[in-house]
Scaffold this motif. Structure first.
Motif, PDB file in Angstrom:
ATOM      1  N   ALA A 104       0.831  -1.198   0.000  1.00 16.84           N
ATOM      2  CA  ALA A 104       0.000   0.000   0.000  1.00 16.84           C
ATOM      3  C   ALA A 104       0.866   1.248   0.000  1.00 16.84           C
ATOM      4  O   ALA A 104       1.992   1.263   0.508  1.00 16.84           O
ATOM      5  CB  ALA A 104      -0.924  -0.008   1.216  1.00 16.84           C
ATOM      6  N   LYS A 105       0.327   2.313  -0.554  1.00 15.17           N
ATOM      7  CA  LYS A 105       0.947   3.633  -0.453  1.00 15.17           C
ATOM      8  C   LYS A 105       0.352   4.350   0.740  1.00 15.17           C
ATOM      9  O   LYS A 105      -0.869   4.333   0.941  1.00 15.17           O
ATOM     10  CB  LYS A 105       0.708   4.443  -1.725  1.00 15.17           C
ATOM     11  CG  LYS A 105       1.332   5.831  -1.679  1.00 15.17           C
ATOM     12  CD  LYS A 105       1.179   6.553  -3.010  1.00 15.17           C
ATOM     13  CE  LYS A 105       1.816   7.937  -2.951  1.00 15.17           C
ATOM     14  NZ  LYS A 105       1.718   8.650  -4.262  1.00 15.17           N
ATOM     15  N   LEU A 106       1.194   4.982   1.557  1.00 18.08           N
ATOM     16  CA  LEU A 106       0.747   5.754   2.711  1.00 18.08           C
ATOM     17  C   LEU A 106       0.892   7.234   2.397  1.00 18.08           C
ATOM     18  O   LEU A 106       1.898   7.659   1.807  1.00 18.08           O
ATOM     19  CB  LEU A 106       1.552   5.402   3.950  1.00 18.08           C
ATOM     20  CG  LEU A 106       1.110   4.167   4.774  1.00 18.08           C
ATOM     21  CD1 LEU A 106       1.102   2.914   3.926  1.00 18.08           C
ATOM     22  CD2 LEU A 106       2.009   3.986   5.981  1.00 18.08           C
ATOM     23  N   ALA A 107      -0.110   8.032   2.758  1.00 21.40           N
ATOM     24  CA  ALA A 107      -0.075   9.466   2.488  1.00 21.40           C
ATOM     25  C   ALA A 107      -0.477  10.229   3.743  1.00 21.40           C
ATOM     26  O   ALA A 107      -1.486   9.913   4.375  1.00 21.40           O
ATOM     27  CB  ALA A 107      -1.009   9.822   1.338  1.00 21.40           C
ATOM     28  N   THR A 108       0.318  11.227   4.109  1.00 16.34           N
ATOM     29  CA  THR A 108      -0.008  12.086   5.243  1.00 16.34           C
ATOM     30  C   THR A 108      -1.064  13.097   4.811  1.00 16.34           C
ATOM     31  O   THR A 108      -0.932  13.731   3.755  1.00 16.34           O
ATOM     32  CB  THR A 108       1.236  12.828   5.736  1.00 16.34           C
ATOM     33  OG1 THR A 108       2.243  11.865   6.098  1.00 16.34           O
ATOM     34  CG2 THR A 108       0.924  13.694   6.936  1.00 16.34           C
ATOM     35  N   VAL A 109      -2.107  13.253   5.612  1.00 19.81           N
ATOM     36  CA  VAL A 109      -3.233  14.106   5.216  1.00 19.81           C
ATOM     37  C   VAL A 109      -3.505  15.210   6.237  1.00 19.81           C
ATOM     38  O   VAL A 109      -4.617  15.686   6.370  1.00 19.81           O
ATOM     39  CB  VAL A 109      -4.505  13.252   4.989  1.00 19.81           C
ATOM     40  CG1 VAL A 109      -4.321  12.341   3.802  1.00 19.81           C
ATOM     41  CG2 VAL A 109      -4.867  12.434   6.227  1.00 19.81           C
ATOM     42  N   GLY A 110      -2.482  15.628   6.952  1.00 18.76           N
ATOM     43  CA  GLY A 110      -2.620  16.734   7.896  1.00 18.76           C
ATOM     44  C   GLY A 110      -2.754  16.263   9.330  1.00 18.76           C
ATOM     45  O   GLY A 110      -3.306  15.203   9.612  1.00 18.76           O
TER      46      GLY A 110
END
Length: 240
Positions: free
Chosen positions: A173-179
């Motif tokens: 999976a790709k992990l993305a920071t969203v604030g």
């Protein structure tokens, strides 16, 4: 001779103009609200009537024009082949976890919504969860980035997430920071993959600390960490 040359240039320019007009006329017939592409999507979604999907100047505007005014904010945009995925969640909703994804396709005359969905889980149901998830299956005969599994990471111990198919391998999976140090995860799967498959969460050392088997291609829910801690710590994140 010069007159003949000018005439040839004029005819060529006229043909090019007519070809351009014809091209955009065909594109408009395909992409206009209620047009041929909307009929295909309506059939794929099992709709008895044809959807009238408006065009937008941007991906966000395309979603807004189709879905209507929303209380959701865009938290992440992910470029994909043919368009963009837009991840959204509701403003200031602290008593639950919610996440929605919309796929918007790029056309010659604007952006057009294709498909999307989301989930909401109350805080009481996910108080012991390490992550949550939703599985989005593919649409037959429609080009999309799906199937895909996506969700929130709820426990900071989770540093990697994979989807492991019993017959088709393991997908990172790709992990993305969203604030505010919050993170979402998502993984694209081959169109041939089917349930069952396992969602697996790993800590920083690569130890498997969370796992859940998914049997419904449209499932959503949570993966609890404390129960999954009983899994053997010898199971580790696969390396390439």
């Amino acid at each position: 001779m010069q007159v003949k040359h000018k005439r040839i240039i004029g005819i060529t320019a006229l043909l090019m103009l007519l070809s351009t007009v014809l091209f955009y006329a065909i594109i408009y017939m395909m992409e206009r609200p209620g047009g041929l592409s909307d009929r295909r999507i309506s059939r794929a979604l099992g709709q008895k009537v044809t959807l009238h999907i408006p065009l937008g100047k941007t991906p966000d505007k395309a979603v807004e024009r189709f879905r209507g005014p929303s209380s959701m904010e865009v938290i992440h945009r992910e470029p994909v082949k043919g368009g963009t995925l837009i991840f959204m969640r509701r403003y200031n909703q602290t008593d639950s976890s919610n996440l929605q994804v919309e796929y918007v396709r790029k056309t010659w005359i604007g952006w057009k919504w294709v498909w999307g969905g989301g989930f909401g889980i109350s805080e009481s149901l996910q108080s012991k969860s390490s992550l949550n998830y939703m599985s989005m299956p593919k649409l037959d005969h429609i080009s999309t980035p799906f199937p895909m599994v996506f969700g929130d990471i709820l426990n900071p111990s989770i540093k990697n997430v994979t989807v492991k198919s019993q017959n088709n391998g393991t997908y990172q999976a790709k992990l993305a920071t969203v604030g505010n140090e919050k993170m979402i995860w998502f993984v694209f799967l081959p169109s041939a993959i089917s349930t069952p498959f396992d969602i697996e969460g790993f800590n920083e050392e690569g130890n498997l600390i969370a796992r859940k088997t998914i049997t419904d291609p449209r499932d959503s829910g949570s993966v609890n960490l404390e129960n999954d801690l009983k899994l053997s710590e010898t199971q580790r994140l696969p390396t390439n």
